[in-house]
Enzyme design. Structure first.
Site, PDB file in Angstrom:
ATOM      1  N   ASP A 187       1.064  -1.015   0.017  1.00 46.52           N
ATOM      2  CA  ASP A 187       0.312   0.379  -0.078  1.00 46.52           C
ATOM      3  C   ASP A 187       1.382   0.908   0.224  1.00 46.52           C
ATOM      4  OD1 ASP A 187      -1.857   1.900   0.495  1.00 46.52           O
ATOM      5  OD2 ASP A 187      -3.393   0.859   1.764  1.00 46.52           O
TER       6      ASP A 187
HETATM    7  C1  BGC Z   1      -4.958   3.563  -0.041  1.00 47.77           C
HETATM    8  C2  BGC Z   1      -4.957   2.227  -1.114  1.00 47.77           C
HETATM    9  C3  BGC Z   1      -4.931   2.938  -2.674  1.00 47.77           C
HETATM   10  C4  BGC Z   1      -3.766   3.786  -2.384  1.00 47.77           C
HETATM   11  C5  BGC Z   1      -3.308   4.225  -3.529  1.00 47.77           C
HETATM   12  C6  BGC Z   1      -4.113   4.534   0.088  1.00 47.77           C
HETATM   13  O1  BGC Z   1      -4.227   5.374   0.598  1.00 47.77           O
HETATM   14  O2  BGC Z   1      -4.986   2.408   1.002  1.00 47.77           O
HETATM   15  O3  BGC Z   1      -6.376   1.822  -1.095  1.00 47.77           O
HETATM   16  O4  BGC Z   1      -5.186   2.290  -3.890  1.00 47.77           O
HETATM   17  O5  BGC Z   1      -3.882   4.570  -1.174  1.00 47.77           O
HETATM   18  O6  BGC Z   1      -4.048   5.447  -3.515  1.00 47.77           O
END
Ligand code: BGC
Length: 697
Positions: free
Chosen positions: A255
């Site tokens: 993530d």
């Molecule tokens: C989120 C993810 C997301 C990523 C990119 C993160 O903060 O938890 O779900 O895909 O950001 O936007």
């Protein structure tokens, strides 16, 4: 980018037939032999360093895909990322209803078509990987990102997520997230989820396995810890379970930014640090040189990335990728269909001397409609975190109702800020429609000043007062709720005759709402999460928790355990027609542990209009050596019935779906016991027919 480059070794231009797993693997292995350590680590790392990388991410997130490096020498294409799950987050793409709404459709065929549309819009704008498949289990409806997932049940989550994977992967890689047990927003970067192995396997992971079995190319690790290890550093989750036990042959992505804490994540099974290089890149190179991370670990990770790049270089329908495919008339129609099929009619009681129901509104009798509440006139399509879409337009409830009403029918609008004046408006109308609920300010991904987890599941006191004042002024009142998961309705539910859950219904939501309110479409949505009467019926939710224990029971399973009655049960939803269930049959009274039971039931439409029904199958047992839920969802089927029509609905229940995970033996056990199979229109006991069968030892 409409076309993905073919990595060298993936065949010449004429060679465009999809590859088998074995072929992709062989080509990836061959390619790996030609790569230097630096090139390998480059494949595992985001495009640039934290600065200016993060700035680029910030500025370009909704404009163009985020890349992870290509390799020009070996013609290995970049990963080109865009997010979901409400639609493609880039530019002005189609905004579908949020996942929780689509979960309420219980329609896997529809979800697959939505995945197909997202895949086409992603490829048309240059992306080849999409972060759209969010399948974290909704342990508690206060979770800020509840709207990004499909609901509270592992079986339902698994089949809905797998349908989206199928649709997207006709065009692009699907990234399934967030692995695992990610369901608190505020403390997501540090909370430690303490969880027993059986609970993890039976409750929090089955839906991920379902998507892996569907062939998902990528899994994103979660921010939180599970049993003391950050998910991006969790060898038990990433290596033992995902890669070894489930045979996942795709790659694991971090993530964003805080997804890993150092380069040792690679040894734990994390393959790509994304979107910027903080701990991989040169730092990972140093760890390999020092022997802290082995070269085998690097080779394994790169092989996984190459396999998917090679596989997806041959996947797609290039003729469909063009600018006009984004928000095409077909995709707008699909967004409207999805919203129609997602809305859940929770209440529609007969009222007055003639025992008429408020819905559907009979335009032959109604001359003036009061639409009340500022949310009725506001584009309200979900949170403003990473899943934020920017559709070219949003049809509000008020616009949708205005567009659909016959000319002779007057629509009067009051924003409801003054409940007394709103009640006056309602009094002078034949029917009142009050639109209330949540917005991105109340719930969503934690964006520091907005979003985050909810503290209360009830409406704001002003909205509750507005409903009560309106219904006191006009008995023909419909309440339309907007939001991303359960809303507590105790303060006013008994007083209102009609209640519709509209969720965040996407860019065509207003039209879909009008279609339902006017009876052009018969509602068919069913709740994918229980709507409680109070927070005390739910597990503990502590948004600031540093550490929290996740137990076996939540949602309908917890309520059944405690004999609690919710406001609205899991799987519940009304229609403008009625359905009768009869003749529940099982093919045999005993099956072996490797066999499946065929189950059938006759469902008839006993009303006057055509309708869709979600036929649900639950199973439970008594006398197990472990504590189990009274019953759990194990199958469902959505059918269409004309008035008076009867259909035999066939369902199947595999014995292995009833296994429990034995922690001592570290394996799944199908107990030789008597089981009960339940079939009906919701999880509520009164709604279910049941019969018993045995599983042999
Ligand atoms: C989120 C993810 C997301 C990523 C990119 C993160 O903060 O938890 O779900 O895909 O950001 O936007």
């Amino acid at each position: 980018m409409a076309e993905s480059k073919a990595p060298s070794g993936s065949g010449g231009p004429k060679d465009s037939a999809p590859l088998t797993k074995e072929q992709a693997d062989e080509k990836a292995r061959h390619l790996l032999t030609q790569m230097s350590l630096k090139e390998k680590i480059q494949q595992m790392s985001g495009s640039t360093s934290l600065f200016p990388g993060l700035l680029e991410v910030w500025l370009a997130y909704n404009i163009r895909p985020l890349p992870a490096p290509e390799n020009e020498r070996l013609t290995i294409p970049a990963l080109s990322w865009s997010d979901g799950p409400r639609g493609v987050v880039m530019n002005h793409s189609t905004c579908f209803p949020v996942s929780m709404a689509r979960g309420a459709s219980w329609d896997t065929e529809l979800e697959e078509r939505i995945g197909d549309a997202m895949g086409v819009e992603a490829r048309s704008q240059g992306a080849n990987i999409m972060g759209s498949v969010c399948i974290n289990l909704l342990r508690h409806p206060a979770w800020g990102r509840a709207q990004e997932t499909y609901g509270e049940d592992p079986y339902h989550l698994g089949v809905m997520g797998a349908a989206l994977v199928r649709g997207i992967q006709r065009h692009a890689m699907a990234c399934v997230k967030h692995f695992a047990a990610n369901s608190i927003e505020k403390s997501r970067w540090h909370v430690d989820i303490r969880i027993g192995e059986r609970i993890l396997r039976e409750v929090y992971l089955p839906h991920f396995k379902r998507c892996v079995d569907e062939g998902a190319a990528c899994v994103m690790s979660a921010y939180n810890k599970v049993n003391g290890h950050y998910c991006g550093h969790n060898p038990h989750l990433l290596r033992d379970i995902l890669k070894k036990e489930w045979g996942f042959d795709g790659f694991v992505m971090s993530d964003f930014v805080l997804g890993i804490r150092n380069g040792k994540a690679a040894s734990a099974g994390l393959d790509v640090e994304f979107p910027v290089t903080i701990h991989f890149g040169k730092r990972l190179m140093r760890l390999v040189r020092k022997g802290t991370v082995s070269e085998e670990v690097i080779d394994e990770a790169v092989l996984r990335i190459l396999r998917q790049k090679i596989r997806f270089a041959r996947i797609g329908q290039p003729g469909r990728y063009r600018p006009e495919a984004v928000v095409s008339p077909e995709h707008k129609a699909l967004a409207r269909e999805a919203a129609q099929k997602s809305m859940v009619l929770l209440k529609n009681e007969p009222i007055g001397a003639d025992l008429q129901r408020v819905l559907p509104i009979d335009t032959a009798r109604v001359r003036r409609i009061a639409v009340i509440g500022w949310l009725a006139a506001k584009p309200n399509f979900g949170d403003r975190g990473s899943s934020r879409t920017r559709p070219p337009y949003v049809v509000t409830p008020l616009e949708g109702i205005r567009a659909a009403m016959p000319r002779y029918c007057e629509i009067v609008y009051n924003d409801g800020r003054n409940a007394g004046k709103a009640a006056d408006t309602a009094r002078q109308a034949d029917t009142a429609i009050v639109v209330v609920g949540c917005t991105y300010k109340d719930e969503g991904e934690n964006m520091f000043t907005i979003g985050g987890d909810r503290d209360s599941l009830a409406l704001k006191p002003h909205d509750e007062a507005l409903i009560l004042r309106t219904v006191a002024a006009n008995a023909n009142t419909v309440v339309v709720l907007m939001g991303g998961s359960a809303i507590i309705t105790e303060a006013w539910r008994e007083k209102v005759p009609a209640l519709l859950m509209a969720w965040y219904p996407g860019m065509e939501g207003g039209h879909a709402l009008a279609d339902i309110i006017l009876g052009k479409v018969n509602p068919s949505g069913k709740l994918p999460c229980v709507f409680p009467k109070s927070m005390s019926q739910l597990p503990l939710f502590d948004k600031k928790a540093k550490s929290i224990e996740y137990g076996y029971f939540h949602g309908y399973r917890l309520m059944d355990k405690h004999g609690q009655v919710p406001a609205f049960p899991f799987g519940f939803g009304l229609s403008y027609t009625t359905f009768a269930y009869k003749n529940l049959q099982i093919e045999r009274s005993e099956i072996g542990p490797d066999e499946a039971l065929k189950v059938s039931v006759d469902v008839s439409n006993t009303g006057n209009v055509a309708g869709d029904e979600v036929v649900q199958l639950y199973a439970g047992c008594e006398g197990s050596c472990v504590e189990r839920s009274a019953r759990e969802l194990k199958g469902f089927s959505k059918i269409h019935l004309e008035p008076g029509q009867m259909k035999q609905v066939d369902l199947s229940l595999a014995a292995r779906q009833l296994a429990y995970y034995d922690e001592q033996q570290a394996k799944w056990i199908v107990e030789p016991l008597t089981y009960t199979v339940y079939v009906g229109p919701s999880s509520r006991t009164e709604d279910l027919l049941s019969t018993k069968f045995r599983i042999r030892g």
